[in-house]
Design an enzyme around this catalytic site. Sequence first.
Site, short mmCIF file in Angstrom:
data_model
loop_
_atom_site.label_atom_id
_atom_site.label_comp_id
_atom_site.label_asym_id
_atom_site.label_seq_id
_atom_site.Cartn_x
_atom_site.Cartn_y
_atom_site.Cartn_z
N ASP A 151 8.19 17.07 9.13
CA ASP A 151 7.92 16.64 7.76
C ASP A 151 6.41 16.58 7.52
O ASP A 151 5.92 15.64 6.90
CB ASP A 151 8.57 15.28 7.49
CG ASP A 151 8.65 14.94 6.01
OD1 ASP A 151 8.63 15.88 5.16
OD2 ASP A 151 8.70 13.74 5.67
N ILE A 180 0.82 -1.22 0.00
CA ILE A 180 0.00 0.00 0.00
C ILE A 180 0.85 1.27 0.00
O ILE A 180 0.31 2.37 -0.05
CB ILE A 180 -1.01 0.02 1.17
CG1 ILE A 180 -0.32 -0.19 2.52
CG2 ILE A 180 -2.10 -1.01 0.94
CD1 ILE A 180 -1.25 -0.07 3.73
N GLY A 181 2.16 1.10 0.05
CA GLY A 181 3.02 2.27 0.00
C GLY A 181 4.48 1.87 0.03
O GLY A 181 4.82 0.71 0.28
N LYS A 212 4.88 -1.66 8.20
CA LYS A 212 5.97 -0.93 7.58
C LYS A 212 7.23 -1.79 7.73
O LYS A 212 7.70 -2.02 8.83
CB LYS A 212 6.15 0.43 8.27
CG LYS A 212 7.18 1.33 7.64
CD LYS A 212 7.17 2.69 8.34
CE LYS A 212 8.11 3.68 7.70
NZ LYS A 212 8.03 5.00 8.38
N GLY A 267 8.71 3.78 0.54
CA GLY A 267 9.58 4.94 0.70
C GLY A 267 10.98 4.53 0.29
O GLY A 267 11.18 3.46 -0.28
N SER A 268 11.94 5.36 0.61
CA SER A 268 13.32 5.09 0.24
C SER A 268 13.86 3.82 0.89
O SER A 268 14.65 3.09 0.29
CB SER A 268 14.22 6.26 0.63
OG SER A 268 13.73 7.44 0.06
N PHE A 269 13.44 3.56 2.14
CA PHE A 269 14.01 2.45 2.90
C PHE A 269 12.96 1.50 3.43
O PHE A 269 13.26 0.63 4.24
CB PHE A 269 14.85 3.00 4.06
CG PHE A 269 15.90 3.97 3.61
CD1 PHE A 269 17.08 3.52 3.03
CD2 PHE A 269 15.70 5.33 3.72
CE1 PHE A 269 18.04 4.41 2.58
CE2 PHE A 269 16.65 6.23 3.27
CZ PHE A 269 17.84 5.77 2.70
N SER A 270 11.71 1.67 2.99
CA SER A 270 10.66 0.83 3.54
C SER A 270 9.58 0.54 2.52
O SER A 270 9.44 1.22 1.51
CB SER A 270 10.02 1.52 4.76
OG SER A 270 9.39 2.71 4.37
N VAL A 271 8.82 -0.53 2.81
CA VAL A 271 7.64 -0.89 2.04
C VAL A 271 6.53 -1.06 3.05
O VAL A 271 6.74 -1.61 4.14
CB VAL A 271 7.86 -2.21 1.26
CG1 VAL A 271 6.61 -2.60 0.49
CG2 VAL A 271 9.04 -2.08 0.30
#
Length: 168
Positions: free
Chosen positions: A142, A26-27, A49, A29-33
Amino acid sequence: MAQSSMKNGDRVGGRVIGDYLVGKQIGSGSFSVVWHARHRVHGTEVAIKEISISRLNKKLQESLMSEIFILKQIVHPNIIRLHDIIEVPGKIHLVLEYCSGGDLFMHIQRHGRVPEGTAKQFMQQLASGLKVLRENNIIHRDLKPQNLLLSTNDNNSILKIADFGFAR
């Protein structure tokens, strides 16, 4: 929060992480799924995560530990809830509250202009979450529509502040 470890026979990368059956991505990032998942017994929906520790330098590892510390500390309806932490060699899984409404950015793309009443509700909820962070001497650093999640995809959706990777 209880910390779990993988049980023998559980598959990572297959469809099971700890006590959770993993569904679709569902998403990322640079260092995670981030995966949608359900508890095998209770059926509770969660977001997992998955972070590859090996891809994080020392500073990013410290940021991850800071994020975990903050999420364990704060329990508030307008801040994403950390349910569990599952560690396996090379990876850490944060079991988080699932928000079926996606993020505010996607909501705006889907619905176009947000009605004034809804925008007012979201701003009040954002302020409520930020107030609790401030009371705990935490700054997010952020805040953006992509880091504001919505509990549901309807008019009664609750806004939740998420992604504390840059928080202090």
